[in-house]
Write an enzyme that holds these catalytic residues in place. Sequence first.
Site, PDB file in Angstrom:
ATOM      1  N   LYS A 182      76.975 -82.373  -7.060  1.00 55.33           N
ATOM      2  CA  LYS A 182      76.740 -83.791  -7.332  1.00 55.33           C
ATOM      3  C   LYS A 182      77.736 -84.592  -6.492  1.00 55.33           C
ATOM      4  CE  LYS A 182      74.954 -83.277 -12.036  1.00 55.33           C
ATOM      5  NZ  LYS A 182      75.280 -83.399 -13.480  1.00 55.33           N
TER       6      LYS A 182
ATOM      7  N   LYS B 248      67.101 -79.659 -20.862  1.00 55.21           N
ATOM      8  CA  LYS B 248      68.403 -79.745 -21.518  1.00 55.21           C
ATOM      9  C   LYS B 248      68.355 -78.965 -22.834  1.00 55.21           C
ATOM     10  CE  LYS B 248      70.377 -82.822 -18.683  1.00 55.21           C
ATOM     11  NZ  LYS B 248      71.662 -82.610 -17.983  1.00 55.21           N
TER      12      LYS B 248
ATOM     13  N   GLY C 160      71.523 -84.570 -10.568  1.00 54.24           N
ATOM     14  CA  GLY C 160      71.370 -86.004 -10.732  1.00 54.24           C
ATOM     15  C   GLY C 160      72.178 -86.547 -11.896  1.00 54.24           C
TER      16      GLY C 160
ATOM     17  N   GLU D  74      72.604 -73.526 -16.520  1.00 51.51           N
ATOM     18  CA  GLU D  74      73.616 -74.401 -15.920  1.00 51.51           C
ATOM     19  C   GLU D  74      74.724 -74.733 -16.911  1.00 51.51           C
ATOM     20  OE1 GLU D  74      73.908 -78.675 -13.532  1.00 51.51           O
ATOM     21  OE2 GLU D  74      72.000 -78.044 -14.416  1.00 51.51           O
TER      22      GLU D  74
ATOM     23  N   ASP E  26      69.795 -76.331 -18.909  1.00 51.34           N
ATOM     24  CA  ASP E  26      71.075 -76.995 -18.652  1.00 51.34           C
ATOM     25  C   ASP E  26      71.762 -77.252 -19.986  1.00 51.34           C
ATOM     26  OD1 ASP E  26      73.223 -78.437 -17.752  1.00 51.34           O
ATOM     27  OD2 ASP E  26      72.070 -80.174 -17.090  1.00 51.34           O
TER      28      ASP E  26
ATOM     29  N   LYS F 132      63.747 -78.594 -15.274  1.00 51.79           N
ATOM     30  CA  LYS F 132      65.046 -78.391 -15.934  1.00 51.79           C
ATOM     31  C   LYS F 132      64.960 -78.947 -17.342  1.00 51.79           C
ATOM     32  CE  LYS F 132      69.026 -80.788 -15.089  1.00 51.79           C
ATOM     33  NZ  LYS F 132      70.286 -81.120 -14.374  1.00 51.79           N
TER      34      LYS F 132
ATOM     35  N   ASP G 119      78.479 -76.652 -12.739  1.00 54.86           N
ATOM     36  CA  ASP G 119      78.342 -78.090 -12.465  1.00 54.86           C
ATOM     37  C   ASP G 119      79.690 -78.733 -12.735  1.00 54.86           C
ATOM     38  OD1 ASP G 119      77.823 -80.834 -12.530  1.00 54.86           O
ATOM     39  OD2 ASP G 119      76.218 -80.712 -13.997  1.00 54.86           O
TER      40      ASP G 119
ATOM     41  N   SER H  98      64.213 -83.413 -14.608  1.00 64.09           N
ATOM     42  CA  SER H  98      65.063 -83.051 -15.737  1.00 64.09           C
ATOM     43  C   SER H  98      64.477 -83.624 -17.025  1.00 64.09           C
ATOM     44  CB  SER H  98      66.486 -83.582 -15.517  1.00 64.09           C
ATOM     45  OG  SER H  98      67.322 -83.260 -16.603  1.00 64.09           O
TER      46      SER H  98
END
Length: 372
Positions: free
Chosen positions: A263, A163, A291, A214, A189, A161, A239, A135
């Site tokens: 998660k 952000k 995570g 996400e 994400d 991934k 999520d 990430s």
Amino acid sequence: MRIERVELRRIRTPMRFRFETSFGEETQKETILVSVHADGLAGYGESTAMSRPVYNEETTSTVWYVLERFLIPLLFSREISHPDEVSELFAPIRRHFMAKAALEGAVWDLWAKRQGIPLARALGGEKTAIDVGVSIGIEPTVEQVLRHVDRFLSEGYKKIKVKIKPGFDVKVIESIRKEFGDGVPLMADANSAYTLEHIDVMKELDQYGLIMIEQPLAHDDIIDHAKLQRELTTPICLDESIHTVEDARKALELESCRIINIKVGRVGGLTPARKIHDLCLERGIPVWCGGMLEMGVGRAHNIAVTSLPGFTIPGDTSASSRYFERDITIPAIELSAPGTLAIPDGPGIGYDLDEERVRRITVDHAVFRRPH
């Protein structure tokens, strides 16, 4: 299994770098380490709550309070024959999923050690290794993100991934595709940073062949996500919206998503995580393990749950050295091959606690004994 003692430690350590999401930035890791003791053995769990209530309503302080006042007394109230019973025992306490997961995970580890089997096998997993991704947080410039992508691809990570947030989204994804091509397994994400008013941004992202976007919309939404998913080719992954197997069932029936991120902390433990996994496996919906910048104990639990067959997308459980100079497990969580983590074959989580390291970074400690 009669739990004799529970210990809580609040631990705090600097991270190797600033990690930014749409929630804000993290420069140090604070967590609650839980140990449960019986018959000379110890099982370990780790809270995934942040120090501020920005991912969900929980914090390290609320986790400590709920564990001390409610969950530990409940655990002492009866003997446990199987860890699945812990979730049932905690059911009268509303939400507080991360507090529940920290204690429930420790019981799972202890139970697996008593059985002499790896936690992964205790959960029903059969894999010997898992593929993992990495990430990348929000950076000051797109160029810095590109440098990270280049490094992590060279280290063999199986999924990237990135952000995103409004104003730092299409350009960064477009730049990654231009620099590294369409073959890179890439996802974005959003951490709930968008609304349906940003649908044009989502449609722009739709052209870049992402594995998923996400949680683009509100943290508690499954209605607007269904509207958005109808407009996109790219799968939406939920999520923050999914806390229970019932949440997952409703989201799938509404077609709010095509992928679910499981998660362990967010859903209240390993038993609830397995139930959501089983539902998705039955419905043909892929899942993966997200995570929360966990330290070694939390990462070990993530590795174990990812051994289940429905986890077909590489998760976020990268090597410990990505975030910490020194972890709290021996050995630290490290790649066994490029982009791969081996599933330990020792009893329980398969890692020992680095007790000297834990003592050094402990800022609060309490011991609770079973009443006679």
